[in-house]
Design a protein around this motif. Sequence first.
Motif, PDB file in Angstrom:
ATOM      1  N   GLU A 251       0.868  -1.124  -0.041  1.00  0.00           N
ATOM      2  CA  GLU A 251      -0.031  -0.059  -0.007  1.00  0.00           C
ATOM      3  C   GLU A 251       0.752   1.238  -0.141  1.00  0.00           C
ATOM      4  O   GLU A 251       0.531   2.135  -0.514  1.00  0.00           O
ATOM      5  N   LYS A 254       1.862   2.077  -3.538  1.00  0.00           N
ATOM      6  CA  LYS A 254       0.927   2.705  -4.264  1.00  0.00           C
ATOM      7  C   LYS A 254       0.694   4.166  -3.850  1.00  0.00           C
ATOM      8  O   LYS A 254       0.558   4.720  -4.757  1.00  0.00           O
ATOM      9  N   GLU A 258       0.818   7.560  -5.983  1.00  0.00           N
ATOM     10  CA  GLU A 258      -0.204   8.445  -6.266  1.00  0.00           C
ATOM     11  C   GLU A 258      -0.059   9.647  -5.882  1.00  0.00           C
ATOM     12  O   GLU A 258      -0.358  10.775  -6.212  1.00  0.00           O
TER      13      GLU A 258
END
Length: 293
Positions: A251, A254, A258
């Motif tokens: 996570e 990511k 992002e």
Amino acid sequence: MFISLWEFFYGHFFRFWMKWLLRQMTGKCELQRIFDTYVGAQRTHRIENSLTYSKNKVLQKATHAAESEVDKCVEDIMKEKNINPEKDTSFKICMKACLLQITGYKQLYLDVESVRKRPYDSDNQQHEKLLLKLWNLLMPTKKLKARISKQWADIGFQGDDPKTDFRGMGILGLINLVYFSENYTSQAHQILSRSNHPKLGYSYAIVGINLTEMAYSLLKSEALKFHLYNFVPGVPKMEHFHQFYCYLVYEFDKFWFEEEPESIMYFNLYREKFHEKIKGLLLDCNVALTLKI
């Protein structure tokens, strides 16, 4: 000041009389009412609070029992609260399940802390094998030319000898890195490749160790209770801690891409932002943060 006074009076007076009144009305003790009303982590959490803040020493002691003592603790609780197993057939099963989670969480923290306190020792052959295993998992087609080498930077270590990077989290940091690389090999290769991005790159191993610290601090602060009480129906083990670490690694990668930070110099800022995001998720009593691929 007002909150402190309320907590004092509630703990010493109101809570006692409220429990007494509800028992007269329902014919059941607080523990039974919790089992009737709640499920999952919310149930275990409320049972834990009820036992912890009870004035009854037998009930308090149950939250610190060893796994082998849980059955006896359940019997003692039923005796203290005058619970008839024939009238309440599910109480024994439910209480055992909750106590296994409650005491298991405490033991898990002690186990994790024990590993964290163990420093990486280059004279320990098991430690050295584990480190070389990490290299082979992440770089299967590239041979490590020497134990002390600039090649370690290829998987995100800072210096020529990775042992200096494990100081904060001890051998725990290495064990987590190997666990993720061994159990999620394709994802580890993908994230390692992404960590070499010319603009958004970061030091894979160093960030991995940093995330071990995050997982450890969340466990220590008891922020992982809802997650583990939902995720593990029985006793939380080291395996479940490693699984949560894997979730963080996946996570965070990511999240990092992002957010598109301007520079790795802003790592601490985005690390803290990610940390706050995870803490927010963990406040949900229904949470179960699992790696979904």
